[in-house]
Design a protein around this motif. Sequence first.
Motif, PDB file in Angstrom:
ATOM      1  N   ASP A 153       0.832  -1.202   0.000  1.00  0.00           N
ATOM      2  CA  ASP A 153       0.000   0.000   0.000  1.00  0.00           C
ATOM      3  C   ASP A 153       0.867   1.253   0.000  1.00  0.00           C
ATOM      4  N   LEU A 154       2.123   1.104   0.426  1.00  0.00           N
ATOM      5  CA  LEU A 154       3.087   2.202   0.397  1.00  0.00           C
ATOM      6  C   LEU A 154       4.480   1.603   0.274  1.00  0.00           C
ATOM      7  N   VAL A 155       5.287   2.190  -0.604  1.00  0.00           N
ATOM      8  CA  VAL A 155       6.685   1.784  -0.760  1.00  0.00           C
ATOM      9  C   VAL A 155       7.564   2.933  -0.299  1.00  0.00           C
ATOM     10  N   LEU A 156       8.451   2.642   0.617  1.00  0.00           N
ATOM     11  CA  LEU A 156       9.460   3.586   1.112  1.00  0.00           C
ATOM     12  C   LEU A 156      10.782   3.153   0.489  1.00  0.00           C
ATOM     13  N   MET A 157      11.310   3.935  -0.463  1.00  0.00           N
ATOM     14  CA  MET A 157      12.431   3.465  -1.278  1.00  0.00           C
ATOM     15  C   MET A 157      13.613   4.425  -1.211  1.00  0.00           C
ATOM     16  N   GLU A 158      14.793   3.850  -1.111  1.00  0.00           N
ATOM     17  CA  GLU A 158      16.019   4.651  -1.171  1.00  0.00           C
ATOM     18  C   GLU A 158      16.189   5.225  -2.569  1.00  0.00           C
ATOM     19  N   SER A 159      16.992   6.286  -2.684  1.00  0.00           N
ATOM     20  CA  SER A 159      17.133   6.969  -3.972  1.00  0.00           C
ATOM     21  C   SER A 159      18.546   7.508  -4.167  1.00  0.00           C
ATOM     22  N   THR A 160      19.523   6.831  -3.593  1.00  0.00           N
ATOM     23  CA  THR A 160      20.906   7.310  -3.617  1.00  0.00           C
ATOM     24  C   THR A 160      21.356   7.671  -5.031  1.00  0.00           C
ATOM     25  N   TYR A 161      21.108   6.776  -5.980  1.00  0.00           N
ATOM     26  CA  TYR A 161      21.514   7.008  -7.365  1.00  0.00           C
ATOM     27  C   TYR A 161      20.290   7.150  -8.260  1.00  0.00           C
ATOM     28  N   GLY A 162      19.291   7.876  -7.790  1.00  0.00           N
ATOM     29  CA  GLY A 162      18.084   8.076  -8.575  1.00  0.00           C
ATOM     30  C   GLY A 162      18.279   8.927  -9.806  1.00  0.00           C
ATOM     31  N   ASN A 163      19.435   9.559  -9.939  1.00  0.00           N
ATOM     32  CA  ASN A 163      19.695  10.456 -11.073  1.00  0.00           C
ATOM     33  C   ASN A 163      20.760   9.939 -12.022  1.00  0.00           C
ATOM     34  N   ARG A 164      21.166   8.685 -11.881  1.00  0.00           N
ATOM     35  CA  ARG A 164      22.254   8.222 -12.744  1.00  0.00           C
ATOM     36  C   ARG A 164      22.195   6.724 -12.979  1.00  0.00           C
ATOM     37  N   LEU A 165      22.936   6.315 -14.002  1.00  0.00           N
ATOM     38  CA  LEU A 165      23.071   4.900 -14.338  1.00  0.00           C
ATOM     39  C   LEU A 165      24.517   4.480 -14.101  1.00  0.00           C
ATOM     40  N   HIS A 166      24.705   3.312 -13.517  1.00  0.00           N
ATOM     41  CA  HIS A 166      26.050   2.777 -13.356  1.00  0.00           C
ATOM     42  C   HIS A 166      26.533   2.190 -14.680  1.00  0.00           C
ATOM     43  N   ARG A 167      27.827   2.104 -14.817  1.00  0.00           N
ATOM     44  CA  ARG A 167      28.378   1.384 -15.961  1.00  0.00           C
ATOM     45  C   ARG A 167      28.029  -0.094 -15.822  1.00  0.00           C
ATOM     46  N   SER A 168      27.955  -0.771 -16.943  1.00  0.00           N
ATOM     47  CA  SER A 168      27.651  -2.199 -16.891  1.00  0.00           C
ATOM     48  C   SER A 168      28.764  -2.937 -16.165  1.00  0.00           C
ATOM     49  N   TRP A 169      28.442  -4.136 -15.695  1.00  0.00           N
ATOM     50  CA  TRP A 169      29.429  -4.924 -14.973  1.00  0.00           C
ATOM     51  C   TRP A 169      30.621  -5.251 -15.870  1.00  0.00           C
ATOM     52  N   GLU A 170      30.347  -5.582 -17.121  1.00  0.00           N
ATOM     53  CA  GLU A 170      31.412  -5.918 -18.058  1.00  0.00           C
ATOM     54  C   GLU A 170      32.323  -4.711 -18.300  1.00  0.00           C
ATOM     55  N   ALA A 171      31.715  -3.533 -18.489  1.00  0.00           N
ATOM     56  CA  ALA A 171      32.497  -2.320 -18.724  1.00  0.00           C
ATOM     57  C   ALA A 171      33.304  -1.946 -17.483  1.00  0.00           C
ATOM     58  N   THR A 172      32.748  -2.206 -16.309  1.00  0.00           N
ATOM     59  CA  THR A 172      33.454  -1.898 -15.063  1.00  0.00           C
ATOM     60  C   THR A 172      34.708  -2.752 -14.922  1.00  0.00           C
ATOM     61  N   LEU A 173      34.595  -4.031 -15.238  1.00  0.00           N
ATOM     62  CA  LEU A 173      35.759  -4.911 -15.166  1.00  0.00           C
ATOM     63  C   LEU A 173      36.836  -4.479 -16.161  1.00  0.00           C
ATOM     64  N   GLU A 174      36.414  -4.065 -17.350  1.00  0.00           N
ATOM     65  CA  GLU A 174      37.377  -3.570 -18.339  1.00  0.00           C
ATOM     66  C   GLU A 174      38.024  -2.275 -17.864  1.00  0.00           C
ATOM     67  N   GLU A 175      37.242  -1.430 -17.191  1.00  0.00           N
ATOM     68  CA  GLU A 175      37.787  -0.181 -16.661  1.00  0.00           C
ATOM     69  C   GLU A 175      38.862  -0.456 -15.615  1.00  0.00           C
ATOM     70  N   LEU A 176      38.609  -1.390 -14.716  1.00  0.00           N
ATOM     71  CA  LEU A 176      39.607  -1.738 -13.703  1.00  0.00           C
ATOM     72  C   LEU A 176      40.853  -2.331 -14.346  1.00  0.00           C
ATOM     73  N   LYS A 177      40.648  -3.195 -15.312  1.00  0.00           N
ATOM     74  CA  LYS A 177      41.786  -3.792 -16.015  1.00  0.00           C
ATOM     75  C   LYS A 177      42.647  -2.709 -16.647  1.00  0.00           C
ATOM     76  N   GLY A 178      42.001  -1.694 -17.244  1.00  0.00           N
ATOM     77  CA  GLY A 178      42.736  -0.615 -17.879  1.00  0.00           C
ATOM     78  C   GLY A 178      43.512   0.227 -16.880  1.00  0.00           C
ATOM     79  N   ILE A 179      42.941   0.447 -15.694  1.00  0.00           N
ATOM     80  CA  ILE A 179      43.637   1.221 -14.663  1.00  0.00           C
ATOM     81  C   ILE A 179      44.920   0.511 -14.241  1.00  0.00           C
ATOM     82  N   PHE A 180      44.820  -0.812 -14.028  1.00  0.00           N
ATOM     83  CA  PHE A 180      45.998  -1.565 -13.602  1.00  0.00           C
ATOM     84  C   PHE A 180      47.045  -1.617 -14.716  1.00  0.00           C
ATOM     85  N   ALA A 181      46.581  -1.784 -15.962  1.00  0.00           N
ATOM     86  CA  ALA A 181      47.520  -1.855 -17.078  1.00  0.00           C
ATOM     87  C   ALA A 181      48.281  -0.538 -17.244  1.00  0.00           C
TER      88      ALA A 181
END
Length: 484
Positions: free
Chosen positions: A208-236
């Motif tokens: 009857d009522l939903v109380l919902m968090e909204s920490t990142y209500g204004n943005r989209l995260h990078r995909s999991w695959e892209a995130t792993l590639e990003e980390l790999k690139g940082i280390f390289a």
Amino acid sequence: MSMTLTFWGATEEVTGSCHLLELNGKRLLLDCGLLQGGKQQEARNREPFPFDPASLDAVVLSHAHIDHSGRLPLLVKQGFSGPIYTHSATLDLCAILLKDAAMLQGRDTERQNKKRLKQGLEPLEALFDEQDVDIAMTRFIPLEYGMRLDPVPGVTITLRDAGHILGSALLELELDDGQRQKRLVFSGDLGRAGMPILRDPDLVEAADLVLMESTYGNRLHRSWEATLEELKGIFAKAISDSRGNILIPAFSVGRAQELLYLFHLNAKDWDLSRWTICLDSPMAIEATKVYIRHFPLMDDDFKRFVRQHPGKHPLLTDVAFIQSTDESIALNEVHQGLIIIAGSGMCNGGRIRCHLEHNLYRPECDVIICGYQAEGTPGRALVDGVDKLTINGQSIDVRARIHTVGGLSAHADQAELLRWYHHFEGRPPLVLVHGEKEAQEILMATLENEPEPPKAISAASYGDHLDLAALPRLSWLYQGKTPG
């Protein structure tokens, strides 16, 4: 008969979760977290509770993170004597996190009192100490996912897996005032589908009522695959550019364990044999042990991996556990080849500050920001591109490369919040909490422009008082007022 909900925290901001449910003369508190961020935010923790702690009948805690649990010892210290219901894993983690919070409270108060003494001011008392934590922990009553419990007459709660950190729960509350029955669902902090180690967040259909968090209500995260590639690139790139040190400020519960798992899975692909990985956080080390004890709560992929590699647990291998202060200080004599995971996650305390002091000015070093950074924190300043950072009274030039890897976030992004909410039948009324104003406004606008918007939607302000009996209409009253 009354059935009301009042919002006393995490309103138009991310920390300090605290919501008061009143039904038939009984009072149930949902979370009781510390305010975190800059000095102004943290100073508000010293303000009196807007309710009498002794008048509460029970507390239900969604999860162990300090912005949800951190004022529980203070609540008990000031008169609360009822039970604190939460998941058994959350109980185990709170025993670690709240002790650490007490230690930090003591240190911070000692520093403040030195300044106050010079100014001729009266000394402050710490919000709570370890003895207060010990007393508070005796109030905890462990639950498991799916169990139904009546914490007070007229309220039945069920914990569902929120997929945010170990033991995190979204709360289903069935309310009955003798005349009406309502169902309230509180998301707590909502995790993400497909993340490592933990199961995906449970989906709920009826409310009857939903109380919902909204920490990142204004943005989209990078995909999991892209995130792993990003980390790999940082280390390289770090390897190709003379390989200084890599610092990763990380929350001790959740993020630290996730990083250990990822490093173990991708050690070969990311060429991590060139690095010494250090977990420089006694609290994160203890939390890792709790994760291992609660193995049944892990997702199928993690369980399968552990079973297929006996004797080589992915959270315990290929990492140096740094326990003592002397061991931590010694890391500052090593100028290259270290990956240091240390708290605090927002760089506003803990051992990471010492490592930043010794590495932030060095252009060959990297800092990976991989979690939410509240306004006013040093971590937020780094994300926003500050040129200098004051650490231990010294102004440090920021020459290290700063990487913001949002794809590692343990919070649902806008699309994931929408997907979770859309699973509810009939688009029930929605109240947003645990988010900054801009994020909430964008999320509300997105929902309002959908072909089938919520029956009602609002973002809670501090002290807002909601008459649950009036649902599905959101009957907002003047801030801080009670029904006439």
